[in-house]
Design an enzyme around this catalytic site. Structure first.
Site, PDB file in Angstrom:
ATOM      1  N   ASN A 129      57.204  68.611 -63.674  1.00 28.34           N
ATOM      2  CA  ASN A 129      58.255  68.182 -64.595  1.00 28.34           C
ATOM      3  C   ASN A 129      58.383  66.672 -64.443  1.00 28.34           C
ATOM      4  O   ASN A 129      58.954  66.192 -63.467  1.00 28.34           O
ATOM      5  CB  ASN A 129      59.574  68.890 -64.230  1.00 28.34           C
ATOM      6  CG  ASN A 129      60.738  68.364 -65.059  1.00 28.34           C
ATOM      7  OD1 ASN A 129      60.543  67.631 -66.042  1.00 28.34           O
ATOM      8  ND2 ASN A 129      61.950  68.740 -64.670  1.00 28.34           N
ATOM      9  N   LYS A 169      60.096  64.623 -66.116  1.00 33.29           N
ATOM     10  CA  LYS A 169      61.409  64.044 -66.466  1.00 33.29           C
ATOM     11  C   LYS A 169      61.184  62.799 -67.333  1.00 33.29           C
ATOM     12  O   LYS A 169      60.224  62.768 -68.101  1.00 33.29           O
ATOM     13  CB  LYS A 169      62.237  63.775 -65.201  1.00 33.29           C
ATOM     14  CG  LYS A 169      62.241  65.008 -64.285  1.00 33.29           C
ATOM     15  CD  LYS A 169      63.201  64.929 -63.143  1.00 33.29           C
ATOM     16  CE  LYS A 169      63.124  66.230 -62.336  1.00 33.29           C
ATOM     17  NZ  LYS A 169      64.079  66.281 -61.236  1.00 33.29           N
ATOM     18  N   HIS A 214      67.239  73.198 -67.388  1.00 33.04           N
ATOM     19  CA  HIS A 214      67.125  72.451 -66.132  1.00 33.04           C
ATOM     20  C   HIS A 214      68.521  71.973 -65.723  1.00 33.04           C
ATOM     21  O   HIS A 214      69.347  71.657 -66.574  1.00 33.04           O
ATOM     22  CB  HIS A 214      66.178  71.264 -66.317  1.00 33.04           C
ATOM     23  CG  HIS A 214      65.835  70.605 -65.018  1.00 33.04           C
ATOM     24  ND1 HIS A 214      66.684  69.712 -64.400  1.00 33.04           N
ATOM     25  CD2 HIS A 214      64.765  70.732 -64.205  1.00 33.04           C
ATOM     26  CE1 HIS A 214      66.128  69.314 -63.265  1.00 33.04           C
ATOM     27  NE2 HIS A 214      64.966  69.912 -63.115  1.00 33.04           N
ATOM     28  N   GLU A 262      69.558  69.239 -64.656  1.00 35.21           N
ATOM     29  CA  GLU A 262      69.934  67.919 -65.182  1.00 35.21           C
ATOM     30  C   GLU A 262      70.433  68.044 -66.621  1.00 35.21           C
ATOM     31  O   GLU A 262      71.324  67.320 -67.048  1.00 35.21           O
ATOM     32  CB  GLU A 262      68.726  66.966 -65.083  1.00 35.21           C
ATOM     33  CG  GLU A 262      68.485  66.550 -63.636  1.00 35.21           C
ATOM     34  CD  GLU A 262      67.045  66.214 -63.303  1.00 35.21           C
ATOM     35  OE1 GLU A 262      66.238  66.001 -64.219  1.00 35.21           O
ATOM     36  OE2 GLU A 262      66.738  66.174 -62.093  1.00 35.21           O
ATOM     37  N   GLU A 288      65.891  76.354 -58.531  1.00 38.20           N
ATOM     38  CA  GLU A 288      65.961  74.972 -58.046  1.00 38.20           C
ATOM     39  C   GLU A 288      67.362  74.683 -57.513  1.00 38.20           C
ATOM     40  O   GLU A 288      68.282  74.401 -58.297  1.00 38.20           O
ATOM     41  CB  GLU A 288      65.655  73.990 -59.182  1.00 38.20           C
ATOM     42  CG  GLU A 288      64.280  74.141 -59.782  1.00 38.20           C
ATOM     43  CD  GLU A 288      63.832  72.864 -60.486  1.00 38.20           C
ATOM     44  OE1 GLU A 288      62.704  72.440 -60.221  1.00 38.20           O
ATOM     45  OE2 GLU A 288      64.601  72.288 -61.275  1.00 38.20           O
ATOM     46  N   GLY A 303      65.086  65.990 -56.029  1.00 35.20           N
ATOM     47  CA  GLY A 303      64.945  64.541 -55.938  1.00 35.20           C
ATOM     48  C   GLY A 303      65.614  63.933 -54.718  1.00 35.20           C
ATOM     49  O   GLY A 303      65.798  62.720 -54.634  1.00 35.20           O
TER      50      GLY A 303
HETATM   51  O1  LIG Z   1      63.868  69.054 -60.701  1.00 32.30           O
HETATM   52  C1  LIG Z   1      62.783  69.297 -60.205  1.00 32.30           C
HETATM   53  C2  LIG Z   1      61.717  69.907 -61.004  1.00 32.30           C
HETATM   54  O2  LIG Z   1      62.219  70.405 -62.198  1.00 32.30           O
HETATM   55  C3  LIG Z   1      62.482  68.972 -58.803  1.00 32.30           C
HETATM   56  O3  LIG Z   1      62.379  67.610 -58.682  1.00 32.30           O
HETATM   57  P1  LIG Z   1      61.782  66.979 -57.326  1.00 32.30           P
HETATM   58  O4  LIG Z   1      60.489  67.679 -57.057  1.00 32.30           O
HETATM   59  O5  LIG Z   1      61.618  65.516 -57.630  1.00 32.30           O
HETATM   60  O6  LIG Z   1      62.792  67.264 -56.257  1.00 32.30           O
END
Ligand SMILES: O=C(CO)COP(=O)(O)O
Length: 253
Positions: A9, A11, A95, A97, A167, A173
């Site tokens: 992903n 982003k 997601h 976010e 997740e 992150g």
């Molecule tokens: O949100 C994520 C994947 O959708 C996870 O992000 P990270 O791998 O950067 O922690």
């Protein structure tokens, strides 16, 4: 036997040139799609060209979100019909976010899952708890509600095709990954909830990814767990060499 699925992903990262270079670097180097499904979920702007470059390879290109309506007055949004027309077969849905910053709810996630199936798009549906919820022992209840509401009115045949990405929000992150044991336990909860809503057969068919600070150094620990069938990877999916290592590790169930 569930086939593992490893998805990146990106982003809101990469320029057009960087996206093209990445796909050129990986497309001939991933394991066969018979062993592991490899998906790169990129910004919508780059999807067509990435998909054209990846054509005929074992790399699939996915969207990071989509609207549930087919078309209409939804400024800035992208319809599932338009994605499908480009040959895009996967989309991340819900997601954290997007739930946190773009008002996605369990209800809109449910509408999007229905829309995905209407258009032949495989949804990668995200669920997971905040740190506060985890600290107050609400992980199971939170994930259960996300699955129950998200799956409303889906048939068992549709649910079998959903990819669930568990997740934990506090691990995204942050570099703080869940232990493989804890991740497996919650992925097991997801499976149990699906078995209760549908049946054991359906629950056994659903692929469940772990996401949250997955990297080449820690992926093996997740992949060997019973309920974890792959990973949804943010930061570590941005470099082609790291991504290739992740996919390689992803083929080992
Ligand atoms: O949100 C994520 C994947 O959708 C996870 O992000 P990270 O791998 O950067 O922690």
């Amino acid at each position: 036997m569930r086939k593992p699925i490893l998805a990146g992903n990106w982003k809101m990262n990469k320029t057009h040139g960087e996206a093209v270079t990445f796909i050129e670097e990986i497309k001939g180097n991933v394991p066969s799609a018979n062993e592991v499904e490899t998906v790169v979920c990129a910004p919508a702007l780059f999807l067509k060209e990435m998909n054209d470059i990846a054509a005929g390879s074992d790399v699939e290109i996915g969207a990071q979100t989509m609207h549930f309506e087919e078309n209409g007055a939804f400024t800035g949004e992208i319809s599932p019909a338009a994605l499908k027309d480009l040959g895009i077969n996967y989309s991340i849905i819900g997601h954290s976010e997007r739930r946190e910053m773009f008002n996605e709810t369990d209800e809109s996630v449910n509408q999007k899952l229905h829309a995905a199936f209407q258009h032949g798009i495989t949804p990668i549906m995200c669920c997971g708890e905040t740190l506060e919820e985890r600290d107050s022992n609400k992980t199971e209840a939170v994930v259960k509600e996300q699955i129950e509401k998200g799956f409303e009115s889906l048939s068992a045949e549709q649910v079998k095709q959903v990819v669930v990405a568990y997740e934990p929000i506090w691990a995204i992150g942050t570099g703080k990954s869940s232990t493989a044991e804890d991740a497996n336990e919650t992925c097991g909860t997801v499976r149990k909830v699906i078995a209760e809503l549908y049946d054991q057969d359906t629950a056994e068919a659903v692929r469940i990814q772990y996401g949250g600070s997955v990297k080449p150094e820690n992926i093996a620990g997740y992949m060997e767990k019973e309920h974890i069938d792959g990973a949804l990877v943010g930061g570590a999916s941005l470099k082609s060499d790291a991504f290739l290592q992740l996919v390689e590790a992803g083929k080992h169930e």
